[in-house]
Scaffold this motif. Sequence first.
Motif, PDB file in Angstrom:
ATOM      1  N   THR A  28     -21.448  22.557  34.897  1.00  0.00           N
ATOM      2  CA  THR A  28     -22.302  21.759  35.771  1.00  0.00           C
ATOM      3  C   THR A  28     -21.407  20.958  36.699  1.00  0.00           C
ATOM      4  O   THR A  28     -20.546  20.207  36.242  1.00  0.00           O
ATOM      5  N   LEU A  29     -21.598  21.167  38.012  1.00  0.00           N
ATOM      6  CA  LEU A  29     -20.825  20.471  39.030  1.00  0.00           C
ATOM      7  C   LEU A  29     -21.713  19.437  39.695  1.00  0.00           C
ATOM      8  O   LEU A  29     -22.841  19.739  40.098  1.00  0.00           O
ATOM      9  N   GLY A  58     -22.148   6.403  46.163  1.00  0.00           N
ATOM     10  CA  GLY A  58     -23.546   6.680  45.845  1.00  0.00           C
ATOM     11  C   GLY A  58     -23.709   7.292  44.463  1.00  0.00           C
ATOM     12  O   GLY A  58     -22.759   7.395  43.679  1.00  0.00           O
ATOM     13  N   SER A  59     -24.915   7.730  44.172  1.00  0.00           N
ATOM     14  CA  SER A  59     -25.207   8.298  42.863  1.00  0.00           C
ATOM     15  C   SER A  59     -24.806   9.776  42.821  1.00  0.00           C
ATOM     16  O   SER A  59     -24.747  10.455  43.848  1.00  0.00           O
ATOM     17  N   TRP A  60     -24.527  10.257  41.606  1.00  0.00           N
ATOM     18  CA  TRP A  60     -24.166  11.661  41.408  1.00  0.00           C
ATOM     19  C   TRP A  60     -25.410  12.534  41.483  1.00  0.00           C
ATOM     20  O   TRP A  60     -26.490  12.135  41.025  1.00  0.00           O
ATOM     21  N   SER A  61     -25.272  13.720  42.043  1.00  0.00           N
ATOM     22  CA  SER A  61     -26.367  14.697  42.065  1.00  0.00           C
ATOM     23  C   SER A  61     -25.805  16.061  41.710  1.00  0.00           C
ATOM     24  O   SER A  61     -24.652  16.379  42.026  1.00  0.00           O
ATOM     25  N   ASN A  62     -26.604  16.859  41.014  1.00  0.00           N
ATOM     26  CA  ASN A  62     -26.157  18.192  40.619  1.00  0.00           C
ATOM     27  C   ASN A  62     -25.997  19.075  41.853  1.00  0.00           C
ATOM     28  O   ASN A  62     -26.884  19.141  42.701  1.00  0.00           O
ATOM     29  N   TYR A 120     -16.359  12.513  49.923  1.00  0.00           N
ATOM     30  CA  TYR A 120     -17.094  13.179  48.854  1.00  0.00           C
ATOM     31  C   TYR A 120     -16.205  13.344  47.624  1.00  0.00           C
ATOM     32  O   TYR A 120     -15.019  13.675  47.739  1.00  0.00           O
ATOM     33  N   THR A 121     -16.784  13.110  46.449  1.00  0.00           N
ATOM     34  CA  THR A 121     -16.098  13.298  45.179  1.00  0.00           C
ATOM     35  C   THR A 121     -16.934  14.241  44.317  1.00  0.00           C
ATOM     36  O   THR A 121     -18.170  14.230  44.391  1.00  0.00           O
TER      37      THR A 121
END
Length: 195
Positions: free
Chosen positions: A55-56, A63-67, A86-87
Amino acid sequence: RAQACNVGGCGAWSAAKTTGVLLKPAAPASITVPATSSGSIAVSWAASATATSYTLQQRLGTGSWSNAYTGAATSSTRTVTTSGSYTYQVQACNASGCSAYKASSATTVTIPPASAPALTAPASSTTGSYTLSWTAVAGATSYTLQEKVGSGSWSTIQTGGTTSKAISGKGNGSYGYRAQACNVGGCGAWSAAKT
Protein backbone atom coordinates in the motif's frame (compact mmCIF):
# COMPACT_ATOMS: atom_id res chain seq x y z
CA ARG A 1 2.47 -35.18 17.91
CA ALA A 2 2.27 -36.47 21.50
CA GLN A 3 2.31 -39.80 23.32
CA ALA A 4 1.54 -40.91 26.87
CA CYS A 5 4.15 -42.83 28.86
CA ASN A 6 4.67 -44.58 32.20
CA VAL A 7 7.29 -46.97 33.62
CA GLY A 8 5.84 -49.74 31.50
CA GLY A 9 6.36 -47.89 28.25
CA CYS A 10 4.57 -45.49 25.98
CA GLY A 11 1.38 -45.60 24.10
CA ALA A 12 0.80 -44.76 20.49
CA TRP A 13 1.52 -41.33 19.07
CA SER A 14 -1.37 -39.02 18.61
CA ALA A 15 -2.46 -37.98 15.16
CA ALA A 16 -0.07 -35.27 13.92
CA LYS A 17 -1.26 -31.69 13.87
CA THR A 18 0.36 -28.85 11.89
CA THR A 19 0.55 -25.17 12.79
CA GLY A 20 1.40 -22.78 9.94
CA VAL A 21 3.31 -19.65 10.92
CA LEU A 22 3.02 -16.58 8.71
CA LEU A 23 4.51 -13.49 10.25
CA LYS A 24 3.63 -10.03 9.07
CA PRO A 25 6.21 -8.90 6.48
CA ALA A 26 8.94 -6.45 7.35
CA ALA A 27 8.64 -2.91 6.02
CA PRO A 28 10.31 -2.41 2.63
CA ALA A 29 13.98 -1.59 3.16
CA SER A 30 13.91 1.43 0.86
CA ILE A 31 11.64 3.68 -1.20
CA THR A 32 12.91 5.86 -4.04
CA VAL A 33 11.45 9.02 -5.60
CA PRO A 34 12.98 11.67 -7.90
CA ALA A 35 14.20 14.90 -6.30
CA THR A 36 12.20 17.04 -8.74
CA SER A 37 9.32 16.49 -11.15
CA SER A 38 7.07 18.36 -13.55
CA GLY A 39 4.05 16.26 -12.56
CA SER A 40 4.89 12.59 -13.19
CA ILE A 41 6.51 10.89 -10.17
CA ALA A 42 8.02 7.40 -10.50
CA VAL A 43 8.00 5.74 -7.06
CA SER A 44 9.71 2.38 -6.43
CA TRP A 45 10.45 0.34 -3.33
CA ALA A 46 12.32 -2.78 -2.26
CA ALA A 47 10.42 -6.09 -2.14
CA SER A 48 9.66 -7.51 1.30
CA ALA A 49 9.83 -11.27 1.87
CA THR A 50 6.39 -12.92 2.32
CA ALA A 51 4.57 -9.78 1.18
CA THR A 52 1.69 -10.35 -1.21
CA SER A 53 0.72 -6.71 -1.67
CA TYR A 54 1.86 -3.17 -0.94
CA THR A 55 0.00 0.00 0.00
CA LEU A 56 1.49 3.30 -1.17
CA GLN A 57 0.34 6.58 0.33
CA GLN A 58 0.97 10.15 -0.81
CA ARG A 59 0.72 13.57 0.77
CA LEU A 60 1.25 17.16 -0.35
CA GLY A 61 3.24 19.29 2.06
CA THR A 62 2.11 18.60 5.62
CA GLY A 63 -1.38 17.54 4.57
CA SER A 64 -3.05 14.23 5.31
CA TRP A 65 -1.97 10.91 3.78
CA SER A 66 -4.11 9.38 1.03
CA ASN A 67 -3.86 5.98 -0.62
CA ALA A 68 -2.21 6.23 -4.03
CA TYR A 69 -1.68 2.56 -4.95
CA THR A 70 -2.49 -0.93 -3.66
CA GLY A 71 -1.18 -4.03 -5.43
CA ALA A 72 1.60 -6.58 -5.79
CA ALA A 73 4.01 -4.45 -7.85
CA THR A 74 7.04 -2.73 -6.32
CA SER A 75 6.68 0.50 -8.30
CA SER A 76 4.00 2.99 -9.28
CA THR A 77 4.04 6.16 -11.36
CA ARG A 78 1.88 8.91 -9.92
CA THR A 79 0.65 11.98 -11.82
CA VAL A 80 -0.07 15.15 -9.85
CA THR A 81 -1.48 18.47 -11.04
CA THR A 82 -0.54 20.79 -8.17
CA SER A 83 2.93 22.21 -7.55
CA GLY A 84 4.46 21.55 -4.14
CA SER A 85 6.46 19.10 -2.04
CA TYR A 86 5.20 15.50 -2.17
CA THR A 87 6.16 12.67 0.20
CA TYR A 88 5.37 8.96 -0.14
CA GLN A 89 5.23 6.03 2.29
CA VAL A 90 4.78 2.32 1.60
CA GLN A 91 3.92 -0.73 3.71
CA ALA A 92 4.08 -4.46 2.92
CA CYS A 93 1.11 -6.72 3.63
CA ASN A 94 0.14 -10.40 3.66
CA ALA A 95 -2.69 -12.47 5.16
CA SER A 96 -1.35 -11.87 8.68
CA GLY A 97 -1.33 -8.09 8.45
CA CYS A 98 0.83 -5.20 7.33
CA SER A 99 4.23 -3.82 8.26
CA ALA A 100 5.04 -0.34 9.45
CA TYR A 101 5.38 2.32 6.76
CA LYS A 102 8.68 3.22 5.11
CA ALA A 103 8.76 6.93 4.19
CA SER A 104 10.46 8.53 1.19
CA SER A 105 12.34 11.78 0.87
CA ALA A 106 10.39 14.70 -0.61
CA THR A 107 9.83 15.33 -4.31
CA THR A 108 9.55 18.98 -5.38
CA VAL A 109 6.93 19.25 -8.12
CA THR A 110 6.66 22.29 -10.38
CA ILE A 111 3.80 22.11 -12.84
CA PRO A 112 4.54 23.95 -16.11
CA PRO A 113 2.33 26.99 -16.83
CA ALA A 114 -1.10 25.83 -17.94
CA SER A 115 -1.81 28.55 -20.48
CA ALA A 116 -0.15 30.70 -23.11
CA PRO A 117 0.38 34.43 -22.67
CA ALA A 118 -1.74 36.80 -24.77
CA LEU A 119 0.68 38.61 -27.09
CA THR A 120 0.04 42.15 -28.32
CA ALA A 121 1.88 43.65 -31.30
CA PRO A 122 1.12 46.63 -33.56
CA ALA A 123 -0.29 45.69 -36.96
CA SER A 124 2.17 47.98 -38.72
CA SER A 125 5.07 50.37 -38.17
CA THR A 126 6.35 53.29 -40.25
CA THR A 127 9.58 53.69 -38.26
CA GLY A 128 10.86 50.16 -37.75
CA SER A 129 10.50 50.62 -33.99
CA TYR A 130 7.66 49.21 -31.90
CA THR A 131 6.96 47.46 -28.61
CA LEU A 132 5.64 43.95 -28.03
CA SER A 133 3.92 43.01 -24.78
CA TRP A 134 2.20 39.94 -23.34
CA THR A 135 0.14 39.03 -20.33
CA ALA A 136 1.61 37.37 -17.23
CA VAL A 137 0.73 33.70 -16.70
CA ALA A 138 0.17 32.14 -13.26
CA GLY A 139 3.12 29.99 -12.17
CA ALA A 140 5.51 31.38 -14.79
CA THR A 141 8.98 32.55 -13.81
CA SER A 142 10.23 33.42 -17.29
CA TYR A 143 9.00 34.02 -20.82
CA THR A 144 10.48 33.11 -24.19
CA LEU A 145 9.87 35.45 -27.13
CA GLN A 146 10.53 34.29 -30.68
CA GLU A 147 10.66 36.13 -33.99
CA LYS A 148 10.16 34.96 -37.57
CA VAL A 149 11.23 37.10 -40.53
CA GLY A 150 8.87 36.65 -43.48
CA SER A 151 8.33 32.91 -44.04
CA GLY A 152 11.58 31.96 -42.28
CA SER A 153 12.00 29.87 -39.16
CA TRP A 154 11.39 30.93 -35.56
CA SER A 155 14.35 32.15 -33.51
CA THR A 156 14.48 33.16 -29.84
CA ILE A 157 15.16 36.87 -29.31
CA GLN A 158 14.46 37.19 -25.58
CA THR A 159 14.25 34.98 -22.49
CA GLY A 160 13.58 36.38 -19.03
CA GLY A 161 11.04 37.53 -16.52
CA THR A 162 9.84 40.65 -18.32
CA THR A 163 6.55 40.82 -20.25
CA SER A 164 7.55 43.24 -22.99
CA LYS A 165 10.27 43.95 -25.53
CA ALA A 166 11.14 47.07 -27.49
CA ILE A 167 11.98 46.34 -31.12
CA SER A 168 13.95 48.80 -33.24
CA GLY A 169 15.94 49.08 -36.45
CA LYS A 170 13.66 46.90 -38.58
CA GLY A 171 13.68 47.32 -42.32
CA ASN A 172 10.77 46.81 -44.69
CA GLY A 173 9.20 43.38 -44.34
CA SER A 174 6.90 41.18 -42.26
CA TYR A 175 7.93 40.07 -38.78
CA GLY A 176 6.08 37.40 -36.80
CA TYR A 177 6.22 37.02 -33.01
CA ARG A 178 5.10 34.45 -30.45
CA ALA A 179 5.66 33.98 -26.70
CA GLN A 180 5.44 31.19 -24.16
CA ALA A 181 5.51 31.05 -20.35
CA CYS A 182 8.01 28.81 -18.54
CA ASN A 183 9.17 27.68 -15.11
CA VAL A 184 11.54 24.98 -13.85
CA GLY A 185 8.90 22.35 -14.63
CA GLY A 186 8.77 23.26 -18.32
CA CYS A 187 6.95 25.61 -20.67
CA GLY A 188 3.34 26.12 -21.62
CA ALA A 189 1.90 26.48 -25.09
CA TRP A 190 2.97 29.17 -27.53
CA SER A 191 0.75 32.22 -27.86
CA ALA A 192 -1.06 32.90 -31.10
CA ALA A 193 1.44 34.42 -33.52
CA LYS A 194 1.20 38.14 -34.21
CA THR A 195 2.63 39.93 -37.28
